[in-house]
Design a protein around this motif. Structure first.
Motif, PDB file in Angstrom:
ATOM      1  N   THR A 154       0.864  -1.181   0.000  1.00 16.47           N
ATOM      2  CA  THR A 154       0.000   0.000   0.000  1.00 16.47           C
ATOM      3  C   THR A 154       0.898   1.228   0.000  1.00 16.47           C
ATOM      4  OG1 THR A 154      -1.792  -1.146   1.148  1.00 16.47           O
ATOM      5  CG2 THR A 154      -1.745   1.272   1.290  1.00 16.47           C
ATOM      6  N   ILE A 155       0.648   2.132  -0.933  1.00 14.74           N
ATOM      7  CA  ILE A 155       1.463   3.338  -1.068  1.00 14.74           C
ATOM      8  C   ILE A 155       0.558   4.555  -1.113  1.00 14.74           C
ATOM      9  CG2 ILE A 155       3.463   2.268  -2.179  1.00 14.74           C
ATOM     10  CD1 ILE A 155       2.312   2.973  -4.893  1.00 14.74           C
ATOM     11  N   GLY A 156       1.086   5.719  -0.705  1.00 14.94           N
ATOM     12  CA  GLY A 156       0.239   6.896  -0.732  1.00 14.94           C
ATOM     13  C   GLY A 156       0.967   8.173  -0.394  1.00 14.94           C
ATOM     14  N   VAL A 157       0.222   9.255  -0.476  1.00 17.72           N
ATOM     15  CA  VAL A 157       0.727  10.600  -0.208  1.00 17.72           C
ATOM     16  C   VAL A 157      -0.232  11.300   0.749  1.00 17.72           C
ATOM     17  CG1 VAL A 157       1.340  12.843  -1.183  1.00 17.72           C
ATOM     18  CG2 VAL A 157       1.787  10.752  -2.497  1.00 17.72           C
ATOM     19  N   ILE A 158       0.345  11.920   1.762  1.00 18.07           N
ATOM     20  CA  ILE A 158      -0.377  12.831   2.655  1.00 18.07           C
ATOM     21  C   ILE A 158       0.049  14.243   2.284  1.00 18.07           C
ATOM     22  CG2 ILE A 158      -0.723  13.519   5.067  1.00 18.07           C
ATOM     23  CD1 ILE A 158       0.449  10.659   5.741  1.00 18.07           C
ATOM     24  N   ALA A 159      -0.868  15.177   2.229  1.00 15.82           N
ATOM     25  CA  ALA A 159      -0.525  16.571   1.919  1.00 15.82           C
ATOM     26  C   ALA A 159      -1.243  17.509   2.875  1.00 15.82           C
ATOM     27  CB  ALA A 159      -0.899  16.918   0.478  1.00 15.82           C
ATOM     28  N   THR A 160      -0.592  18.607   3.207  1.00 13.47           N
ATOM     29  CA  THR A 160      -1.207  19.638   4.027  1.00 13.47           C
ATOM     30  C   THR A 160      -0.823  21.006   3.502  1.00 13.47           C
ATOM     31  OG1 THR A 160      -1.438  20.537   6.266  1.00 13.47           O
ATOM     32  CG2 THR A 160       0.719  19.647   5.679  1.00 13.47           C
TER      33      THR A 160
END
Length: 334
Positions: free
Chosen positions: A238-244
């Motif tokens: 599982t791969i992903g990106v968090i952004a703020t």
């Protein structure tokens, strides 16, 4: 009787100011890539928890290393072959005049992570440089499509007892806002484990029972002694990106990536296994006027990742593979 499914919460990673997302899906087989673009640059961090990762340019995200901002993150199917998609993003960003100014040239900084989907269709077909370029060309601020698209095209979940008892995974996105600050996430879920409803712990998509009419509950099955199917290391992930839109240092961005894995642990059981390469990136665009503190941002990141992971399987659709193998989806009512 099928359990009632959780309601999809509103929001997407593109709710974060300065973030765009684009997908490319290969129509010849289920595979593809997804790019998260920060045209103005973003301070970035990464945390790799799975034991079989496939990544590119993660070392430069260490807080003590020189480069301070990245311009995009590429998520791709195709196992290690899919890392080529990041080169396509570099080419596209270069054509837009986006990159680290080195005097004689601009160098786009594009970290990447891949998941293994080579057992879904013809393994000779995988995301390429051209696929990464096409994903960038399709990028926008609109909420990204979810399910069987982009890096989630060939994603499969619940493989602990073999592909014959697995279900379709996908890609999902979500966001959380508190007092003018937003944290969003996009997650491509190809886990060996089940995706569960965080509120109840009940599996939503994962390993099927022997008669394929219900969910086995991988966590409980393993604990009662059911023998897992032999798993090839790295054949999941599982791969992903968090952004703020909050302003973060590299140390804080790395911490945001770390706590984001709490969201994976709430939604995937088991997670971070020897056969997964679970990797999360964090991006901070610094577009918000305030910073709510890392405790609040950490809670928001875990929540956004949790929701995005659930959205990935709620949006997935079942597919049929060569050889008669069926991969049903949560939406099929199992």
């Amino acid at each position: 009787m099928q359990q009632s499914l959780p309601t999809r919460a509103p929001g997407a990673i593109t709710d974060v100011a300065g973030i765009e997302v684009g997908h490319y899906s290969d129509t010849r087989r289920p595979t593809g890539c997804t790019v998260v673009i920060a045209r103005g640059g973003a301070v970035a961090g990464v945390d790799v928890r799975g034991a079989a990762p496939g990544t590119r340019e993660t070392d430069l995200l260490e807080p003590g290393n020189l480069v301070q901002q990245v311009h995009a993150v590429m998520l791709s199917g195709g196992s290690a072959w899919g890392l080529d998609a990041a080169s396509g993003a570099m080419r596209w960003l270069d054509e837009q005049g986006i990159g680290l100014d080195m005097g004689t040239a601009r160098v786009p900084i594009v970290p990447a992570a891949v998941l293994f989907d080579l057992h879904v269709g013809d393994a000779r077909i995988r995301p390429s440089l051209e696929a990464g370029y096409a994903a960038c060309a399709a990028a926008s601020r609109r909420p990204p499509a979810e399910g069987n698209i982009g890096a989630g095209s060939g994603a499969v979940v619940g493989k602990a007892f073999g592909m014959g008892f697995a279900m379709k995974g996908g890609i999902g996105s979500a966001s959380v806002s508190v007092d003018g600050v937003t944290v969003g996430a996009i997650i491509a879920c190809n886990a060996v484990g089940d995706v569960v409803d965080p509120a109840t712990g009940a599996p939503l998509a994962g390993a099927l029972s022997a008669d394929r009419k219900s969910l086995r509950n991988t966590q409980q099955a393993l604990l009662r002694g059911d023998a897992p199917h032999p798993l090839l290391a790295g054949s999941n992930t599982t791969i992903g990106v968090i952004a703020t839109d909050a302003a973060l240092t590299k140390v804080q961005a790395q911490r945001l990536a770390t706590v984001g894995h709490d969201g994976l642990a709430r939604a995937i059981r088991p997670v971070h296994t020897m056969s997964d390469g679970d990797t999360l990136f964090a991006l901070a665009t610094a577009r918000a006027a305030r910073h709510p503190g890392m405790l609040v941002l950490a809670a928001m990141a875990a929540e956004a990742v949790q929701q995005a992971t659930v959205h990935a399987v709620l949006a997935a659709r079942g597919i049929a593979l060569d050889g008669g193998v069926q991969l049903p989806a949560c939406s099929d009512g199992i």
